[in-house]
Design an enzyme around this catalytic site. Structure first.
Site, PDB file in Angstrom:
ATOM      1  N   GLU A 123     -10.748  13.056   0.684  1.00 12.88           N
ATOM      2  CA  GLU A 123      -9.238  13.645   0.210  1.00 12.88           C
ATOM      3  C   GLU A 123      -8.425  12.513  -0.248  1.00 12.88           C
ATOM      4  O   GLU A 123      -8.191  11.682   0.743  1.00 12.88           O
ATOM      5  CB  GLU A 123      -8.890  14.240   1.532  1.00 12.88           C
ATOM      6  CG  GLU A 123      -9.778  15.363   2.032  1.00 12.88           C
ATOM      7  CD  GLU A 123      -9.531  16.738   1.336  1.00 12.88           C
ATOM      8  OE1 GLU A 123      -8.845  16.591   0.249  1.00 12.88           O
ATOM      9  OE2 GLU A 123      -9.941  17.645   1.838  1.00 12.88           O
ATOM     10  N   CYS A 131       0.151  14.129  -0.419  1.00 13.02           N
ATOM     11  CA  CYS A 131      -0.668  13.707  -1.579  1.00 13.02           C
ATOM     12  C   CYS A 131      -0.559  14.877  -2.823  1.00 13.02           C
ATOM     13  O   CYS A 131      -1.088  14.672  -3.810  1.00 13.02           O
ATOM     14  CB  CYS A 131      -1.934  13.710  -0.974  1.00 13.02           C
ATOM     15  SG  CYS A 131      -2.159  15.208   0.351  1.00 13.02           S
TER      16      CYS A 131
HETATM   17  P1  NAD Z   1      -4.698   3.996   2.612  1.00 11.55           P
HETATM   18  O1  NAD Z   1      -6.139   4.424   1.743  1.00 11.55           O
HETATM   19  O2  NAD Z   1      -4.053   2.730   2.403  1.00 11.55           O
HETATM   20  O3  NAD Z   1      -5.460   3.957   4.101  1.00 11.55           O
HETATM   21  C1  NAD Z   1      -5.741   5.114   4.569  1.00 11.55           C
HETATM   22  C2  NAD Z   1      -6.635   4.566   5.882  1.00 11.55           C
HETATM   23  O4  NAD Z   1      -7.588   3.953   5.530  1.00 11.55           O
HETATM   24  C3  NAD Z   1      -5.971   3.995   7.008  1.00 11.55           C
HETATM   25  O5  NAD Z   1      -6.434   4.091   8.330  1.00 11.55           O
HETATM   26  C4  NAD Z   1      -6.501   2.402   6.426  1.00 11.55           C
HETATM   27  O6  NAD Z   1      -6.383   1.520   7.772  1.00 11.55           O
HETATM   28  C5  NAD Z   1      -7.993   2.907   6.248  1.00 11.55           C
HETATM   29  N1  NAD Z   1      -8.360   1.762   5.403  1.00 11.55           N
HETATM   30  C6  NAD Z   1      -7.912   0.910   4.662  1.00 11.55           C
HETATM   31  N2  NAD Z   1      -8.935  -0.019   3.918  1.00 11.55           N
HETATM   32  C7  NAD Z   1     -10.026   0.430   4.696  1.00 11.55           C
HETATM   33  C8  NAD Z   1     -11.305  -0.107   4.162  1.00 11.55           C
HETATM   34  N3  NAD Z   1     -11.527  -1.018   3.465  1.00 11.55           N
HETATM   35  N4  NAD Z   1     -12.483   0.514   5.053  1.00 11.55           N
HETATM   36  C9  NAD Z   1     -12.037   1.500   5.891  1.00 11.55           C
HETATM   37  N5  NAD Z   1     -10.821   2.052   5.986  1.00 11.55           N
HETATM   38  C10 NAD Z   1      -9.471   1.538   5.444  1.00 11.55           C
HETATM   39  O7  NAD Z   1      -3.868   5.147   2.511  1.00 11.55           O
HETATM   40  P2  NAD Z   1      -2.085   5.333   3.007  1.00 11.55           P
HETATM   41  O8  NAD Z   1      -1.449   4.767   2.281  1.00 11.55           O
HETATM   42  O9  NAD Z   1      -2.223   5.563   4.608  1.00 11.55           O
HETATM   43  O10 NAD Z   1      -2.162   7.040   2.657  1.00 11.55           O
HETATM   44  C11 NAD Z   1      -1.586   7.525   1.446  1.00 11.55           C
HETATM   45  C12 NAD Z   1      -2.683   8.144   0.627  1.00 11.55           C
HETATM   46  O11 NAD Z   1      -3.254   9.037   1.120  1.00 11.55           O
HETATM   47  C13 NAD Z   1      -2.205   8.410  -0.781  1.00 11.55           C
HETATM   48  O12 NAD Z   1      -2.735   8.067  -1.990  1.00 11.55           O
HETATM   49  C14 NAD Z   1      -2.372  10.100  -0.476  1.00 11.55           C
HETATM   50  O13 NAD Z   1      -2.245  10.779  -1.676  1.00 11.55           O
HETATM   51  C15 NAD Z   1      -3.577  10.013   0.217  1.00 11.55           C
HETATM   52  N6  NAD Z   1      -3.553  11.365   0.893  1.00 11.55           N
HETATM   53  C16 NAD Z   1      -4.361  12.126   0.406  1.00 11.55           C
HETATM   54  C17 NAD Z   1      -4.400  13.464   1.338  1.00 11.55           C
HETATM   55  C18 NAD Z   1      -5.387  14.705   1.000  1.00 11.55           C
HETATM   56  O14 NAD Z   1      -5.484  15.454   1.732  1.00 11.55           O
HETATM   57  N7  NAD Z   1      -5.890  14.602  -0.300  1.00 11.55           N
HETATM   58  C19 NAD Z   1      -3.793  13.733   2.312  1.00 11.55           C
HETATM   59  C20 NAD Z   1      -2.770  12.766   2.640  1.00 11.55           C
HETATM   60  C21 NAD Z   1      -2.689  11.589   2.103  1.00 11.55           C
END
Ligand code: NAD
Length: 471
Positions: free
Chosen positions: A247, A281
């Site tokens: 997502e 998002c």
């Molecule tokens: P992010 O991708 O920076 O982090 C998300 C999670 O991934 C965190 O827990 C982070 O620690 C983890 N992570 C980071 N690098 C990783 C790796 N290499 N391996 C495994 N895990 C890793 O996102 P964010 O800044 O926390 O959130 C914002 C983003 O989330 C935006 O792009 C937003 O659109 C998206 N989002 C999507 C939805 C949806 O349902 N489509 C909902 C909410 C947020």
């Protein structure tokens, strides 16, 4: 500072190093959580595999836990909402809304836990199979690795662990390092509601140190990730051979037709584009207005943006709080500077610490980040179009196919949009920011590859087993 332990196989765990969680508004400490390592993750995965092997948590018990947890959460709305407001900087009114939705998500998961069933296969329908009884039964797909983002630190965690509990899948949860405390508290509450202690482990830490080893560990059969496109793509590569549910982000468009109720549309975009400082998002980002109403829409949105109340997330009157970090604030401010340099007229967009005043960008060049990228800040763009064909083409010209909206009184235009907008959700007379927790929610392209909403997530977390019975 308050120490909040993580949880592995039912045990509270600390670590040599701790991550400080601070309010993105004013830096006040919220608590600290352990920075766990690959060894901790391996321990959590081994514990989850043992839980899966026990097969001792029947559907009725799973439903009861979810129902009780929803009740407890409702009673403790204020306590949870304050934690969300403090660690995520979400205005308290929205944080209360998220907490109430989280309880609903658990309730919907409970309903699905009661309903979870397979189907009869009509064995008599083929000569070769006749005389047998055929069943397709849903079984848990295995251990679920759940990785969640900062922006809905409660409800998006519930959208993974609720369905996983309903489906019968033990979970290893890796919450965002910026907002881990809401997730830990939610899991504590589920245990209080009767979830077997070792059913969910919460491994806190950074993406590279904790998330990556979780994705790569052989135990999880399903990796359910919500977050950015860049990390999602990385996870997809690292989790080869697993079921990877993504997502991801978007730059959601909304079309405002000439005959639309402009007052209603502007009020909805005010909410959908700027709530929680645009850190959703499906925040409304690209407003496409028919050229006959473009001026009125632009003026209306500029006026509306100026009326939003910025400030302390814990103040009940605040509508727009801070961005999650200084880095996020600098990125959004940089994108607005680039738009100004390219000649686009920008109103708002002033930076005060981690606050940014709601910004409206008039008809920017389409190669700019504010239009093409995912802003994830309190910024909307407004673009004129000549006819519905052009509006639909503009809306579709994006890799982020999550949700899109249209304001129109014309049923024909609405049906055309429902058919031709290539998104996971099309919202008619509503902004694309709207989400009901029971709907199928998700997108395609850069927006992801799955649908959440308990009924749909459970489908992804279970496997069909065919059973043939012969006398
Ligand atoms: P992010 O991708 O920076 O982090 C998300 C999670 O991934 C965190 O827990 C982070 O620690 C983890 N992570 C980071 N690098 C990783 C790796 N290499 N391996 C495994 N895990 C890793 O996102 P964010 O800044 O926390 O959130 C914002 C983003 O989330 C935006 O792009 C937003 O659109 C998206 N989002 C999507 C939805 C949806 O349902 N489509 C909902 C909410 C947020």
């Amino acid at each position: 500072m308050l120490q909040v332990p993580a949880r592995i196989g039912g045990r509270p765990v600390g670590a040599a190093e701790w991550i400080e969680v601070r309010s993105p508004y004013d830096g006040t400490p919220v608590g600290r959580v352990p920075a766990l390592t690959a060894a901790h993750v391996a321990e959590a995965c081994t514990a989850a595999a043992a839980v899966l092997a026990r097969r001792d948590f029947p559907q009725h018990a799973r439903a009861e836990v979810l129902e009780r947890a929803a009740g407890l959460l409702t009673e403790r709305t204020e306590e949870f909402a304050v934690t969300v407001a403090r660690e995520a900087g979400k205005p308290i009114a929205d944080a209360r809304g998220e907490t109430a939705r989280c309880a609903d998500t658990l309730r919907f998961a409970a309903v699905e836990a009661r309903k979870l069933a397979g189907e009869m296969i009509p064995m008599d329908a083929s000569r070769a199979a006749a005389g047998r009884l055929g069943l397709a039964v849903r079984h848990p797909a295995g251990v679920v690795a759940a990785i969640t983002p900062f922006n809905f630190p409660l409800n998006l965690v519930a959208h993974k662990i609720g369905p996983a509990i309903a489906a019968g899948c033990p979970v290893v949860l890796k919450p965002a390092e910026l907002t881990p405390i809401s997730a830990i508290r939610l899991v504590d509450l589920l245990v209080e509601a009767g979830l077997p202690e070792d059913w969910i482990s919460v491994v806190t830490g950074t993406g590279p140190a904790t998330g990556e080893p979780l994705v790569e560990h052989p135990v999880p059969a399903v990796v359910s990730f919500t977050g950015s496109v860049a990390v999602g793509r990385r996870i997809q590569r690292a989790a080869a051979g697993k079921r990877v549910l993504l997502e991801l982000g978007s730059n959601a468009p909304v079309i405002i037709e000439a005959a639309a109720d402009l007052e209603r549309a502007v009020a909805a975009v005010r909410r959908g584009g700027f709530s929680y400082a645009g850190q959703s998002c499906v925040s409304t980002q690209r407003v496409l207005a028919h050229r006959s109403v473009y001026g009125a829409v632009l003026d209306g949105l500029r006026g509306a943006a100026g009326t939003l109340r910025l400030g302390d997330p814990l103040d009940g009157r605040t509508e727009v709080g801070p961005l999650i970090s200084a880095a996020a604030t600098a990125r959004v401010a940089g994108w607005l500077d680039a738009a100004r340099r390219a000649g686009a007229e920008v109103t708002g967009g002033e930076v005060h610490g981690t606050l940014i005043t709601p910004a409206v960008v008039a008809d920017p060049p389409r190669h700019l980040d504010v239009y093409r990228g995912e802003v994830f800040g309190p910024v909307i763009t407004v673009t004129p179009y000549a006819d519905l064909d052009e509006a639909i083409a503009l809306a579709n010209a994006s890799d982020f196919r999550l949700q899109a909206g249209i304001f129109t009184p014309d049923l024909g235009a609405a049906l055309r949009a429902a058919n031709d907008l290539d998104f996971g959700g099309v919202l008619i007379n509503e902004v694309p920011t709207f989400r009901a927790d029971q709907q199928p929610y998700g997108g395609s392209g850069a927006a992801g590859n799955t649908r959440e909403g308990p009924a749909y997530a459970i489908n992804e977390m279970t496997e069909l087993r065919f059973v043939s019975v012969s006398a």
